[in-house]
Design a protein around this motif. Structure first.
Motif, PDB file in Angstrom:
ATOM      1  N   VAL A 287       0.838  -1.197   0.000  1.00  0.00           N
ATOM      2  CA  VAL A 287       0.000   0.000   0.000  1.00  0.00           C
ATOM      3  C   VAL A 287       0.876   1.252   0.000  1.00  0.00           C
ATOM      4  O   VAL A 287       0.654   2.194  -0.755  1.00  0.00           O
ATOM      5  N   ARG A 304      -3.143  10.648   4.472  1.00  0.00           N
ATOM      6  CA  ARG A 304      -4.293  10.089   3.757  1.00  0.00           C
ATOM      7  C   ARG A 304      -4.324   8.572   3.788  1.00  0.00           C
ATOM      8  O   ARG A 304      -5.392   7.976   3.618  1.00  0.00           O
ATOM      9  N   VAL A 305      -3.155   7.958   3.931  1.00  0.00           N
ATOM     10  CA  VAL A 305      -3.113   6.496   3.842  1.00  0.00           C
ATOM     11  C   VAL A 305      -2.736   5.856   5.177  1.00  0.00           C
ATOM     12  O   VAL A 305      -3.492   5.072   5.746  1.00  0.00           O
ATOM     13  N   PRO A 308      -5.154   6.913   8.563  1.00  0.00           N
ATOM     14  CA  PRO A 308      -6.463   6.241   8.675  1.00  0.00           C
ATOM     15  C   PRO A 308      -6.342   4.737   8.899  1.00  0.00           C
ATOM     16  O   PRO A 308      -7.159   4.157   9.612  1.00  0.00           O
ATOM     17  N   LEU A 309      -5.318   4.121   8.319  1.00  0.00           N
ATOM     18  CA  LEU A 309      -5.178   2.679   8.491  1.00  0.00           C
ATOM     19  C   LEU A 309      -4.672   2.337   9.888  1.00  0.00           C
ATOM     20  O   LEU A 309      -4.961   1.271  10.424  1.00  0.00           O
ATOM     21  N   SER A 384     -17.012  -0.228   8.272  1.00  0.00           N
ATOM     22  CA  SER A 384     -17.346  -0.276   6.854  1.00  0.00           C
ATOM     23  C   SER A 384     -16.221  -0.866   6.020  1.00  0.00           C
ATOM     24  O   SER A 384     -16.456  -1.576   5.056  1.00  0.00           O
ATOM     25  N   THR A 385     -14.970  -0.588   6.409  1.00  0.00           N
ATOM     26  CA  THR A 385     -13.865  -0.932   5.524  1.00  0.00           C
ATOM     27  C   THR A 385     -13.384  -2.354   5.712  1.00  0.00           C
ATOM     28  O   THR A 385     -12.679  -2.876   4.870  1.00  0.00           O
ATOM     29  N   GLY A 386     -13.764  -3.005   6.835  1.00  0.00           N
ATOM     30  CA  GLY A 386     -13.230  -4.331   7.086  1.00  0.00           C
ATOM     31  C   GLY A 386     -11.740  -4.287   7.364  1.00  0.00           C
ATOM     32  O   GLY A 386     -11.036  -5.270   7.238  1.00  0.00           O
TER      33      GLY A 386
END
Lengths: 394, 313
Positions: A287, A304-305, A308-309, A384-386
């Motif tokens: 990613v 942005r990546v 959030p993760l 929502s994202t799992g």
């Protein structure tokens, strides 16, 4: 076992036995002529004689029957409702009976919770929690049930039904002190949270980026965690007192809120730094590589990546930090930081158990509520994202 | 389009890319092939400055890329990797929109482009637009990966073993779609693989790498008929050389201009090894051929397959 078990739910059976034992063998309330004498035990049966008192028997009967029911959704839902109603009813009944006892006693007389009350309350709440777990309720639903119990008890409280209980008499005597302590407690926790986040999050990012920083930071923070809180408060007193002597007029002092906030911050750092780093570590390399190849700047990749993760793992660190800080802030009263701890310690030194409760119960509720809210926040962040998939967050 | 001049890259004492000069033409489909550690991925990753060369220069459309901001360069190039690397917290739509959003395209244009790309890669927009990556199969994820790389209409598409992790059927389908996209858009494609069949199927030109050096750069037919040394010969493989040889020519190139014969007509654009397979399946030595418009285009004879202008290794 191949044959259907005689008792489908052993946990519920154990709790039902506790409930039954406490109802008959342990005192529901203690009634004393004043706050320093130990009370005369009052059994649950006497309290049930109140008008509407028998209504408590209904959820009680459900809790006693629950272990023997096939664990269908309906039966489990009934257990949840019964546990909630029994807990709230038990508190209400204690209040009602205290009021009747107070009616023909001197104003100094005290009706306080007996051991039977606590055992039954715990058994009812545990039965409720067990049934919720078996139902597979999500974090938000569990929070809603917990809020319903709290809401029922709050209604009794606001309606004045609990006023004659000893803990509320202590409250009535210290109304201003209590409000002050509660506020101070919250301020201590939040005042420690701010520097924790300002220092801890960047430190966690650095520790994840550079192995050298990680090797330096984590051993230090781990050692700090092992220092008993009292000792850390003590350790901070001397240097801060020296600093205060050096720089008078800045509000620095060896005792009071400043060392308390510093100590809380130091304790809070480890979960925040560790979970920030662990959360970022969990971001798959592919990613990160794709983000770079797409033309994101390092700052865009982080914000942005990666951020959030890493959020779910970070939030579970925040949960640990906050619950821990709420508890530790109580100890901070020993160095004059104020807060709910000061009420607890007053009670301890005066041997007034209900005063201890007046400090301790809000601390527990504070911690439980924080934990529940953050659990819901984590569930929302992952729903929502799992993401993260199949990874438990520390 | 892309020009490498005497490019060298070392990692410590290991030379990954050794004095390579290579030009990729506008609209060309260039496949970089080699065994692992041959330097093919390093060469690819230098094109969008994920890796910076030690010496030599790389020009893209005439500009030395050392003079460009790396992010700006990368946003002009599509990039697809074997492990896909979709952003797990974003929907398929948001994933595909990555570069257009970075470039600040208006919302409506982004949305239309996403729809267009989903259709181009045979993903139903209604079903996939709001799905999250973990809900997709491996093949669907890489379709989204390719769509994401194409989103901002790049002049160059860089692909690093994009289909190596997929099952043979999915891989074949995606190869076909990629070939069609290349044909329709005229995008320059640089494609890294270690699979010679894949290279022969897709490439206009194949560049063979070995130990950091460029061993041969040639068309698929030349690679098969005039391999430059044992490294290339080993990559091609000796066992089914004949079938590979057939795979780089089309039915149309060998069909005789005769009146058509009975039987289901075979497409003239198909590779010859498929025609051979079809003959075996039908138990015949002649196939009627049709062109892309479905018009008769002669007859293919078995004898012409084995008599072609071939030079065996």
């Amino acid at each position: 076992m191949t044959a259907p078990a005689l008792v489908p739910n052993r946990v519920a059976l154990l709790l039902a036995l506790f409930l039954l034992g406490a109802a008959f063998a342990l005192p529901f309330l203690g009634f004393a002529p004043n706050r320093l004498l130990s009370g005369k035990p009052i059994p649950l049966a006497a309290a049930l004689a109140a008008p509407w008192g028998w209504a408590l028997l209904l959820p009680g009967a459900v809790l006693l029957a629950a272990p023997f029911l096939r664990p269908s959704r309906a039966a489990l839902a009934a257990s949840v409702a019964a546990g909630a109603l029994f807990a709230a009813g038990l508190v209400g009944l204690a209040g009602e009976h205290a009021a009747r006892l107070a009616a023909d006693a001197s104003p100094a007389a005290r009706a306080s919770f007996g051991s039977g009350f606590w055992v039954m309350l715990a058994a009812a709440l545990l039965a409720m929690a067990d049934a919720m777990r078996r139902l597979g309720l999500g974090a938000a639903a569990r929070l809603a049930v917990g809020a319903a119990v709290a809401g029922l008890i709050a209604l009794e409280l606001v309606a004045g039904r609990l006023d004659q209980l000893s803990i509320l008499k202590e409250y009535a005597n210290r109304r201003d002190v209590f409000a002050d302590a509660l506020l101070r407690h919250g301020v201590l926790v939040l005042a420690a949270l701010l520097p924790t986040l300002l220092v801890g999050v960047p430190l966690g990012v650095l520790a994840q980026r550079s192995a050298r920083v990680g090797r330096l930071v984590f051993p230090v923070l781990n050692i700090v965690q092992t220092i008993p809180s009292i000792a850390l408060f003590g350790l901070l007193m001397a240097p801060l007192a020296a600093l205060a002597a050096l720089l008078p007029g800045y509000g620095i002092s060896g005792v009071g809120p400043v060392p308390a906030v510093i100590a809380l911050t130091v304790y809070s750092l480890l979960p925040i730094v560790r979970n920030t780093a662990v959360g970022l570590d969990g971001v798959p390399d592919s990613v990160r590589q794709a983000a770079r190849g797409m033309g994101m700047t390092p700052r865009q990749i982080l914000l942005r990546v990666e951020a959030p993760l890493a959020l779910p793992v970070f939030l579970s660190g925040l949960r640990i930090t906050l619950v821990q800080a709420v508890g530790l802030a109580a100890v901070a009263a020993l160095i004059g930081a104020g807060g709910l701890g000061s009420i607890m310690f007053q009670g301890l030194f005066a041997n007034a158990l209900d005063l201890v409760l007046l400090g301790a119960v809000p601390v527990i509720l504070f911690a439980v509520a924080t934990d529940a809210l953050l659990t819901v926040a984590i569930a929302l962040a992952t729903r929502s994202t799992g993401w993260p998939t199949g990874r438990s967050a520390v | 389009m892309i020009a490498f001049e005497r490019v060298t890259k070392r990692f410590g004492s290991w030379t990954a890319v050794n004095d390579v000069s290579l030009t990729v033409g506008e609209g060309e489909f260039l496949v970089l092939i080699g065994s692992s550690g041959s330097g093919k991925s390093t060469l690819l990753r230098m094109m969008n400055r994920l890796i910076v060369p030690e010496s030599g220069s790389i020009r893209v459309e005439g500009t030395d890329i050392a003079a460009l901001r790396p992010e700006e360069l990368r946003r002009r190039m599509g990039y697809v990797i074997q492990s896909v690397g979709l952003f797990p917290h974003w929907t398929v739509e948001r994933n595909i929109a990555t570069v257009p959003v970075l470039l600040g395209w208006p919302k409506a244009r982004v949305r239309d482009r996403v729809t267009e790309l989903l259709e181009l890669l045979n993903l139903d927009p209604r079903r996939f637009r709001s799905a999250y990556p973990h809900q997709l199969s491996g093949g669907q994820q890489q379709r989204v990966g390719v769509a994401r790389a194409l989103a901002a209409e790049p002049r160059v598409l860089l692909m690093d073993e994009p289909f190596s992790a997929l099952d043979p059927i999915t891989r074949g389908a995606l190869q076909g779609e990629l070939a069609a996209i290349h044909r329709d858009t005229g995008t320059t494609v640089v494609f890294v693989t270690h699979d010679m069949d894949e290279a022969l199927t897709l490439a206009d030109r194949i560049a063979v790498m070995d130990h950091g050096r460029l061993v041969q750069t040639a068309t698929p037919l030349e690679i098969l008929t005039h391999p430059a040394g044992d490294v290339v010969r080993d990559l091609v493989g000796r066992e089914d050389w004949g079938l590979k040889r057939l795979s780089v020519e089309t039915v149309g190139q060998r069909a005789r201009p005769e009146p058509t014969i009975p039987g289901a007509p075979f497409p003239s654009a198909a590779p010859l090894h498929r025609a051979l397979s079809e003959m075996v399946a039908r138990g015949t030595d002649r196939l009627p051929v049709m062109d892309e418009g479905g018009r008769p285009a002669g007859v293919l004879h078995l004898a012409d397959l084995v008599r072609g202008p071939a030079t065996s290794p």
